[in-house]
Design an enzyme around this catalytic site. Structure first.
Site, PDB file in Angstrom:
ATOM      1  N   LYS A  79      80.413  -4.503 -31.025  1.00 36.15           N
ATOM      2  CA  LYS A  79      81.397  -5.423 -31.323  1.00 36.15           C
ATOM      3  C   LYS A  79      82.059  -5.800 -29.789  1.00 36.15           C
ATOM      4  CE  LYS A  79      84.225  -1.027 -31.311  1.00 36.15           C
ATOM      5  NZ  LYS A  79      85.010   0.100 -32.041  1.00 36.15           N
ATOM      6  N   ARG A 179      94.903   3.936 -39.426  1.00 35.55           N
ATOM      7  CA  ARG A 179      94.518   2.454 -38.893  1.00 35.55           C
ATOM      8  C   ARG A 179      94.000   1.501 -39.877  1.00 35.55           C
ATOM      9  NH1 ARG A 179      90.154   1.593 -34.023  1.00 35.55           N
ATOM     10  NH2 ARG A 179      88.657   1.806 -35.474  1.00 35.55           N
ATOM     11  N   TYR A 313      99.112 -10.469  -1.839  1.00 31.87           N
ATOM     12  CA  TYR A 313     100.484 -10.961  -2.495  1.00 31.87           C
ATOM     13  C   TYR A 313     101.338  -9.600  -2.484  1.00 31.87           C
ATOM     14  CZ  TYR A 313      98.736 -15.034  -4.780  1.00 31.87           C
ATOM     15  OH  TYR A 313      98.053 -16.225  -5.162  1.00 31.87           O
ATOM     16  N   MET A 361      94.049 -12.666  -8.763  1.00 33.95           N
ATOM     17  CA  MET A 361      93.225 -13.537  -9.936  1.00 33.95           C
ATOM     18  C   MET A 361      91.719 -13.517  -9.644  1.00 33.95           C
ATOM     19  SD  MET A 361      93.908 -16.770 -11.942  1.00 33.95           S
ATOM     20  CE  MET A 361      95.922 -16.492 -12.686  1.00 33.95           C
TER      21      MET A 361
HETATM   22  C1  LIG Z   1      84.248   1.247 -32.082  1.00 34.31           C
HETATM   23  C2  LIG Z   1      83.911   1.907 -33.066  1.00 34.31           C
HETATM   24  C3  LIG Z   1      82.446   2.880 -33.227  1.00 34.31           C
HETATM   25  C4  LIG Z   1      81.949   3.316 -31.755  1.00 34.31           C
HETATM   26  O1  LIG Z   1      82.790   3.998 -30.945  1.00 34.31           O
HETATM   27  P1  LIG Z   1      82.057   4.583 -29.749  1.00 34.31           P
HETATM   28  O2  LIG Z   1      83.255   5.616 -29.163  1.00 34.31           O
HETATM   29  O3  LIG Z   1      81.983   3.507 -28.702  1.00 34.31           O
HETATM   30  O4  LIG Z   1      80.890   5.196 -29.940  1.00 34.31           O
HETATM   31  C5  LIG Z   1      82.128   3.540 -34.372  1.00 34.31           C
HETATM   32  N1  LIG Z   1      82.849   3.180 -35.601  1.00 34.31           N
HETATM   33  C6  LIG Z   1      84.056   2.302 -35.524  1.00 34.31           C
HETATM   34  C7  LIG Z   1      84.945   2.064 -36.717  1.00 34.31           C
HETATM   35  C8  LIG Z   1      84.514   1.855 -34.249  1.00 34.31           C
HETATM   36  O5  LIG Z   1      85.533   1.007 -34.264  1.00 34.31           O
END
Ligand SMILES: *Cc1c(COP(=O)(O)O)cnc(C)c1O
Length: 426
Positions: A79, A179, A313, A361
């Site tokens: 992801k 979640r 800044y 930035m």
């Molecule tokens: C991001 C995620 C993982 C992987 O988690 P890591 O800690 O990066 O190994 C596995 N399962 C779900 C549902 C996730 O959202």
């Protein structure tokens, strides 16, 4: 009104002109169009700030992960553009190196991988399909579902003849993360209702662990007890998934919750989740992982400032002595957190130079007073290791996360699309 030149979604009927890609067939009214984000191609890169992705280290980490997984399948989590490493290149490497499948959060991310020619199973974990159920099925993707409306959406495809059934899905159970997922309280009516949708087959059952990197495994053990309860309850309703999975990187490296498959993400990119909340904070869970990404820039300017002179800044730093300041063209819009103002370090000539003043930035300033011989065009390593005439050192994602008050996951995914990725096969 401002019209973006590189809009990925050109006005209807007009072909995109600012970049070349295969023509997209016009979308039918009923079909939601999936937008395709893109980043600057390396060939466009003039700036010296760049991320290098070491594909050999990635393959090595897959090997480490597979050894920990034992007989469990490894579904690499890619992801957020492969944790910022560029999902297509990462997926191609892992596919050839023996990963069993991929997981992404978004349908858009899965489509990007299919468009890149990835053939392995891809699971979409986020569960939002926004009416694009048909696209998901036609792309051969595996949906995660957690409510009946989603299941109904897939069943309708089969009933209308738009897809042939049964369609395989994975059901997500909420065992203590609050979640996504069916809760244990609502699982019985959910399981009973599944019988109304023979067009959809529950192939997999998953949950996500909230505390796999905690010092004490109690939370995870409790989540897994609930997961087993959920499995048994579904079985009583005749629902028997063939694949169960729960482990993220931390659980996998600890050998916990290894069922039929594991879903490691960050470990593949060389970050070993550390146990949190206790005296042993900092103890890595996994050994032998190699960082995959390094971020390099260059000194573009040097100046000497007098004692008391302000830098950056808000004049957040004033030279405590006559000082030499080097400027690098990387700032918070590139993913160098502004939290590193007056805190972080960058490597030059093999030695640490403190970031002084506010990270801006597009640029940041370093105090190189104690680094003899620094000149314009010297390499500056923001993330990764460097060897030079003054020594050898490393700035890890963990270190940056500590300085920025965050976690290495965020450090990696923050490197923005303005930083071109270069792939290395050493
Ligand atoms: C991001 C995620 C993982 C992987 O988690 P890591 O800690 O990066 O190994 C596995 N399962 C779900 C549902 C996730 O959202």
């Amino acid at each position: 009104m401002l019209v973006p030149i590189r809009s990925a979604n050109p006005p209807s009927g007009q072909a995109p002109t600012a970049y070349s890609e295969p023509p997209v067939p016009p979308a039918r009214e009923s079909e939601p169009r999936v937008l395709k984000p893109r980043r600057a191609a390396p060939a466009d890169a003039v700036r010296p700030t760049r991320a290098e992705v070491n594909l050999q280290a990635l393959r090595h980490n897959l090997g480490v992960v597979k050894r920990h997984a034992g007989s469990a399948h490894v579904w690499a989590v890619l992801k957020a553009d492969g944790y910022g490493h560029g999902a297509p290149a990462v997926a191609r490497t892992l596919e050839r190196a023996g990963a069993d499948g991929f997981c992404v959060a978004l349908l858009e991310e899965a489509i990007e991988l299919r468009d890149a020619g990835i053939l392995l199973p891809i699971m979409v974990m986020g569960g939002y399909y926004g009416g694009a159920h048909a696209e998901l099925v036609h792309r051969g993707l595996v949906p995660v579902v957690y409510d009946l409306a989603q299941i109904e959406g897939f069943a309708r495809l089969v009933r209308s003849g738009a897809a042939s059934g049964p369609i395989d899905v994975h059901v997500k159970i909420d065992t203590g993360m609050a979640r996504l997922g069916v809760t244990l309280e609502t699982l019985a009516p959910f399981a009973a209702a599944l019988a109304r949708f023979p067009e959809v087959r529950v192939r997999g059952l998953m949950t996500h662990l909230a505390c796999a990197d905690a010092l004490e495994p109690a939370e995870t053990t409790e989540q897994m007890v609930r997961f087993d309860e959920a499995t048994a309850l579904l079985a009583r309703h005749g629902v028997r998934p063939t694949v169960r999975h729960a482990a993220n990187s931390a659980a996998l490296l600890r050998g916990q919750a290894l069922l039929d498959a594991a879903r490691p993400g960050v470990a593949l990119f060389g970050v070993a989740p550390r146990s949190v909340g206790g005296a042993t904070r900092g103890t890595p869970l996994g050994v032998g992982l190699r960082p995959v990404m390094s971020v390099r820039s260059e000194v573009i300017d040097i100046r000497d400032v007098a004692q008391g002179a302000p830098v950056g800044y808000g004049a957040l730093w004033r030279a405590p002595r006559p000082s030499r300041i080097a400027t690098i063209p990387m700032g918070y819009a590139d993913g160098l957190s502004r939290q590193l103002s007056n805190r972080g370090h960058v490597l030059i000539r093999g030695k640490r130079a403190p970031i002084v003043g506010a990270v801006s930035m597009d640029m940041s300033m370093l105090d190189v007073t104690d680094l003899p011989g620094v000149s314009v065009r010297d390499e500056a390593v923001v993330l990764g290791s460097q060897e030079g005439p003054l020594g050898k050192d490393c700035v890890s994602a963990d270190e940056i996360a500590d300085h920025a008050g965050t976690i290495p996951w965020e450090v990696l995914t923050s490197i923005s699309r303005r930083v071109p990725r270069f792939y290395r096969e050493p």
